[in-house]
Design a protein around this motif. Sequence first.
Motif, short mmCIF file in Angstrom:
data_model
loop_
_atom_site.label_atom_id
_atom_site.label_comp_id
_atom_site.label_asym_id
_atom_site.label_seq_id
_atom_site.Cartn_x
_atom_site.Cartn_y
_atom_site.Cartn_z
N GLN A 3 20.60 61.02 -68.95
CA GLN A 3 21.09 62.55 -69.71
C GLN A 3 21.71 62.66 -70.72
O GLN A 3 20.98 63.54 -71.12
CB GLN A 3 22.60 62.79 -68.20
N ILE A 4 21.96 62.04 -71.60
CA ILE A 4 22.88 62.03 -73.03
C ILE A 4 20.80 62.17 -73.97
O ILE A 4 21.33 62.96 -74.60
CB ILE A 4 22.35 60.83 -73.15
N ALA A 5 19.75 61.78 -73.77
CA ALA A 5 18.96 61.92 -74.76
C ALA A 5 18.13 62.92 -73.54
O ALA A 5 18.28 63.77 -75.03
CB ALA A 5 18.07 60.67 -74.73
N ARG A 58 20.04 66.13 -73.50
CA ARG A 58 21.40 66.49 -74.15
C ARG A 58 20.92 67.22 -75.24
O ARG A 58 20.79 67.47 -75.78
CB ARG A 58 22.63 66.76 -73.79
N TRP A 59 20.67 65.56 -75.84
CA TRP A 59 20.41 65.46 -77.25
C TRP A 59 19.26 66.47 -77.89
O TRP A 59 19.11 67.15 -78.78
CB TRP A 59 19.93 64.55 -77.51
N LEU A 60 18.34 66.24 -76.80
CA LEU A 60 16.44 66.51 -76.67
C LEU A 60 16.50 67.97 -76.45
O LEU A 60 15.62 68.68 -77.58
CB LEU A 60 15.78 66.32 -75.75
N GLY A 99 19.28 69.94 -77.15
CA GLY A 99 19.72 70.42 -78.53
C GLY A 99 19.48 70.51 -80.04
O GLY A 99 19.31 71.70 -80.45
N LEU A 100 18.37 69.50 -79.75
CA LEU A 100 17.38 69.31 -80.67
C LEU A 100 16.24 70.81 -80.88
O LEU A 100 15.97 71.35 -82.15
CB LEU A 100 16.62 68.19 -80.89
N THR A 101 15.99 70.79 -80.08
CA THR A 101 15.14 72.05 -79.39
C THR A 101 15.75 73.15 -79.51
O THR A 101 14.86 74.21 -80.37
CB THR A 101 14.28 71.95 -77.74
#
Length: 79
Positions: free
Chosen positions: A35-37, A39-41, A43-45
């Motif tokens: 889930q953390i990964a 969310r980061w993905l 955000g980066l997108t």
Amino acid sequence: MYRRREPVPFAFVAEADRFRSNVTPPPPARASAGQIAGRWLLGLTIVAALVGSLVIGMPALTLDHSTAQTQQSQASDKH
């Protein structure tokens, strides 16, 4: 309309407004690594899409001075 037969003392109503429960809610569940990964993905997108749209849109926002100068020079040549 239904009316209550026994009167409710005012102190009871006032006490009910400030009643606090002594039961604590359970702690929030911790996010997993996936889930953390995710969310980061996400955000980066979103950031990459905003930067990409800015990079692609910048040429449309710049003024093209070369066409204005050629039109002015053609107009001055005719006089």
